[in-house]
Design a protein around this motif. Structure first.
Motif, PDB file in Angstrom:
ATOM      1  N   ILE A   1     -23.757   9.702 -78.174  1.00 20.51           N
ATOM      2  CA  ILE A   1     -23.956  11.123 -77.751  1.00 20.51           C
ATOM      3  C   ILE A   1     -25.246  10.875 -76.928  1.00 20.51           C
ATOM      4  N   GLY A   2     -26.295  10.009 -77.314  1.00 24.40           N
ATOM      5  CA  GLY A   2     -27.423   9.807 -76.460  1.00 24.40           C
ATOM      6  C   GLY A   2     -27.230   9.126 -75.393  1.00 24.40           C
ATOM      7  N   ALA A   3     -26.368   8.208 -75.167  1.00 21.79           N
ATOM      8  CA  ALA A   3     -26.142   7.250 -74.105  1.00 21.79           C
ATOM      9  C   ALA A   3     -25.354   8.389 -73.090  1.00 21.79           C
ATOM     10  N   LEU A   4     -24.571   9.177 -73.467  1.00 23.25           N
ATOM     11  CA  LEU A   4     -23.754   9.917 -72.760  1.00 23.25           C
ATOM     12  C   LEU A   4     -24.841  10.962 -71.969  1.00 23.25           C
ATOM     13  N   THR A   5     -25.704  11.374 -72.813  1.00 27.70           N
ATOM     14  CA  THR A   5     -26.677  12.252 -72.302  1.00 27.70           C
ATOM     15  C   THR A   5     -27.404  11.445 -71.146  1.00 27.70           C
ATOM     16  N   VAL A   6     -27.669  10.142 -71.515  1.00 30.49           N
ATOM     17  CA  VAL A   6     -28.486   9.701 -70.100  1.00 30.49           C
ATOM     18  C   VAL A   6     -27.863   9.802 -68.809  1.00 30.49           C
ATOM     19  N   VAL A   7     -26.473   9.659 -68.984  1.00 28.31           N
ATOM     20  CA  VAL A   7     -25.736   9.398 -67.867  1.00 28.31           C
ATOM     21  C   VAL A   7     -25.502  10.852 -67.132  1.00 28.31           C
ATOM     22  N   ARG A   8     -25.515  11.685 -68.186  1.00 32.70           N
ATOM     23  CA  ARG A   8     -25.536  13.487 -67.732  1.00 32.70           C
ATOM     24  C   ARG A   8     -26.775  13.657 -66.994  1.00 32.70           C
ATOM     25  N   MET A   9     -27.847  13.287 -67.414  1.00 27.33           N
ATOM     26  CA  MET A   9     -29.149  13.422 -66.773  1.00 27.33           C
ATOM     27  C   MET A   9     -29.228  12.864 -65.432  1.00 27.33           C
ATOM     28  N   MET A  10     -28.649  11.768 -65.281  1.00 29.78           N
ATOM     29  CA  MET A  10     -28.708  10.910 -64.162  1.00 29.78           C
ATOM     30  C   MET A  10     -27.896  11.659 -63.075  1.00 29.78           C
ATOM     31  N   ASP A  11     -26.937  12.048 -63.384  1.00 28.48           N
ATOM     32  CA  ASP A  11     -25.986  12.890 -62.712  1.00 28.48           C
ATOM     33  C   ASP A  11     -26.509  14.185 -62.248  1.00 28.48           C
ATOM     34  N   LEU A  12     -27.516  14.818 -63.070  1.00 28.58           N
ATOM     35  CA  LEU A  12     -28.032  16.068 -62.620  1.00 28.58           C
ATOM     36  C   LEU A  12     -29.129  15.942 -61.593  1.00 28.58           C
ATOM     37  N   MET A  13     -29.799  14.822 -62.084  1.00 25.92           N
ATOM     38  CA  MET A  13     -30.943  14.226 -61.092  1.00 25.92           C
ATOM     39  C   MET A  13     -30.537  14.196 -59.838  1.00 25.92           C
ATOM     40  N   ALA A  14     -29.100  13.343 -59.768  1.00 24.06           N
ATOM     41  CA  ALA A  14     -28.451  12.799 -58.295  1.00 24.06           C
ATOM     42  C   ALA A  14     -28.067  14.211 -57.623  1.00 24.06           C
ATOM     43  N   GLY A  15     -27.651  15.321 -58.319  1.00 23.55           N
ATOM     44  CA  GLY A  15     -27.160  16.632 -57.636  1.00 23.55           C
ATOM     45  C   GLY A  15     -28.195  17.738 -57.570  1.00 23.55           C
ATOM     46  N   LEU A  16     -29.386  17.481 -57.846  1.00 25.51           N
ATOM     47  CA  LEU A  16     -30.278  18.693 -57.764  1.00 25.51           C
ATOM     48  C   LEU A  16     -30.486  18.853 -56.254  1.00 25.51           C
ATOM     49  N   GLU A  17     -30.398  20.162 -55.927  1.00 20.79           N
ATOM     50  CA  GLU A  17     -30.415  20.496 -54.448  1.00 20.79           C
ATOM     51  C   GLU A  17     -31.680  21.530 -54.286  1.00 20.79           C
ATOM     52  N   SER A  18     -32.041  22.030 -55.434  1.00 19.91           N
ATOM     53  CA  SER A  18     -33.318  23.105 -54.881  1.00 19.91           C
ATOM     54  C   SER A  18     -34.505  22.311 -54.406  1.00 19.91           C
ATOM     55  N   GLU A  19     -35.669  23.182 -53.765  1.00 21.92           N
ATOM     56  CA  GLU A  19     -36.480  22.587 -53.132  1.00 21.92           C
ATOM     57  C   GLU A  19     -37.852  22.892 -53.753  1.00 21.92           C
TER      58      GLU A  19
ATOM     59  N   SER B   1     -37.051  21.240 -62.489  1.00 26.88           N
ATOM     60  CA  SER B   1     -35.875  20.738 -62.994  1.00 26.88           C
ATOM     61  C   SER B   1     -35.931  19.184 -63.289  1.00 26.88           C
ATOM     62  N   MET B   2     -36.434  18.420 -62.186  1.00 25.09           N
ATOM     63  CA  MET B   2     -36.558  17.042 -62.261  1.00 25.09           C
ATOM     64  C   MET B   2     -37.264  16.551 -63.418  1.00 25.09           C
ATOM     65  N   ALA B   3     -38.290  17.078 -63.565  1.00 24.72           N
ATOM     66  CA  ALA B   3     -39.337  16.587 -64.498  1.00 24.72           C
ATOM     67  C   ALA B   3     -38.498  16.894 -66.059  1.00 24.72           C
ATOM     68  N   ARG B   4     -37.808  18.035 -66.115  1.00 25.25           N
ATOM     69  CA  ARG B   4     -36.902  18.294 -67.434  1.00 25.25           C
ATOM     70  C   ARG B   4     -35.812  17.180 -67.389  1.00 25.25           C
ATOM     71  N   TYR B   5     -35.159  16.954 -66.598  1.00 19.42           N
ATOM     72  CA  TYR B   5     -34.199  15.847 -66.684  1.00 19.42           C
ATOM     73  C   TYR B   5     -34.499  14.529 -66.845  1.00 19.42           C
ATOM     74  N   ILE B   6     -35.837  14.171 -66.228  1.00 20.38           N
ATOM     75  CA  ILE B   6     -36.146  12.791 -66.606  1.00 20.38           C
ATOM     76  C   ILE B   6     -36.685  12.880 -68.055  1.00 20.38           C
ATOM     77  N   ALA B   7     -37.347  13.783 -68.600  1.00 22.10           N
ATOM     78  CA  ALA B   7     -38.009  13.912 -69.958  1.00 22.10           C
ATOM     79  C   ALA B   7     -36.889  13.737 -71.014  1.00 22.10           C
ATOM     80  N   VAL B   8     -35.504  14.390 -70.672  1.00 25.70           N
ATOM     81  CA  VAL B   8     -34.524  14.442 -71.743  1.00 25.70           C
ATOM     82  C   VAL B   8     -33.736  12.696 -71.386  1.00 25.70           C
ATOM     83  N   LYS B   9     -33.828  12.239 -70.304  1.00 16.44           N
ATOM     84  CA  LYS B   9     -33.333  10.990 -69.964  1.00 16.44           C
ATOM     85  C   LYS B   9     -34.141   9.923 -70.961  1.00 16.44           C
TER      86      LYS B   9
END
Lengths: 100, 162
Positions: free
Chosen positions: B36-54, B61-69
């Motif tokens: 589950i941890g490894a899947l979460t890493v990929v999920r966070m990478m996907d969310l980081m790549a798809g982040l569109e806000s500015e 959001s980016m900081a949170r994704y990186i922290a979880v990854k």
């Protein structure tokens, strides 16, 4: 006095593992020098003879608080403080299982 | 040599036992947390790549994704290390000589997944952990099956077929 004991259980892993042997000294003058980080063998009313590491030491009462090396180890949060008279000895030698 | 001598004496004299008790019954090992941890890493990478806000929202959001990854990549390494160090025995290595290499791969990929946002690294981490899980369940005599995770990222996972 020196005594030889066999370790059972894994809460002290990887430092001490199931099947290892330890030598403890029961000499009082050596016991007096127990300090944080020492590994001791002691008796507990509920759990019998245990091997744990000293996490902290109360210099006034001589009681010690023990911990294992793993997060799920049984420690002084459950065991309570260990009275000096319950301590059988301090580990001074370790013979690890050759395949571990 | 000395150990063998003491062990022989123990069979005759039965030296006293000193128990290194755990709080929970020892012997409970399961690679699912690492998977589950490894899947979460990929999920966070996907969310980081798809982040569109500015702006600040983006950075938050980016900081949170990186922290979880970071957290989950490290958790993967920890979980595998515990099973490998505490459960795996020489006879398991004998039967699965590739096991140590698999663990090494998990450690390296876990670290690389923290250093980068490269999805392929995350996917390789999932695959390595799955490989470890398959070997682990085999040592338990439990059959495994492959199926896609029922949540994003829907990567193929190894599950015990209970």
């Amino acid at each position: 006095m020196l005594r030889l004991l066999k370790v059972t259980g894994d809460s002290m892993s990887p430092d001490f593992q199931e099947g290892d042997f330890v030598v403890i000294t029961t000499l009082p003058f050596l016991l007096h020098s127990v300090k944080r980080g020492d590994t001791i063998v002691f008796d507990h009313r509920l759990y019998g003879t245990l091997i744990k590491r000293i996490g902290s030491f109360d210099p006034q009462t001589g009681e010690v608080y023990v911990q294992g090396t793993r997060p799920d180890s049984l420690d002084s949060r459950r065991l309570g403080p260990i009275r000096p008279e319950a301590i059988q000895g301090k580990v001074i030698a370790h013979f690890a299982h050759p395949t571990k | 040599m000395i150990y063998q001598l003491i062990n022989t004496l123990d069979k005759t004299f039965h030296f006293k036992r000193a128990q290194a008790h755990c709080d929970v019954p020892c012997g409970i090992y399961d690679p699912s947390t690492a998977q589950i941890g490894a899947l979460t890493v990929v999920r966070m990478m996907d969310l980081m790549a798809g982040l569109e806000s500015e702006g600040v929202a983006h950075e938050n959001s980016m900081a949170r994704y990186i922290a979880v990854k970071e957290e989950h990549a490290e958790k993967v390494k920890h979980e595998i290390r515990v099973i490998w160090g505490d459960y795996i025995k020489p006879e398991h290595i004998e039967k699965h000589p590739e096991l140590n290499d698999v663990v090494f791969k998990v450690m390296k990929l876990g670290s690389k997944a923290r250093q980068t946002a490269d999805r392929q690294t995350g996917v390789e981490l999932v695959e390595a952990v799955n490989q470890f899980a398959a070997i682990f369940w085999e040592t338990k005599g439990v059959k495994t099956k492959k199926a896609k995770a029922p949540y994003a990222p829907a990567l193929e996972m190894v599950y015990p077929d209970l």
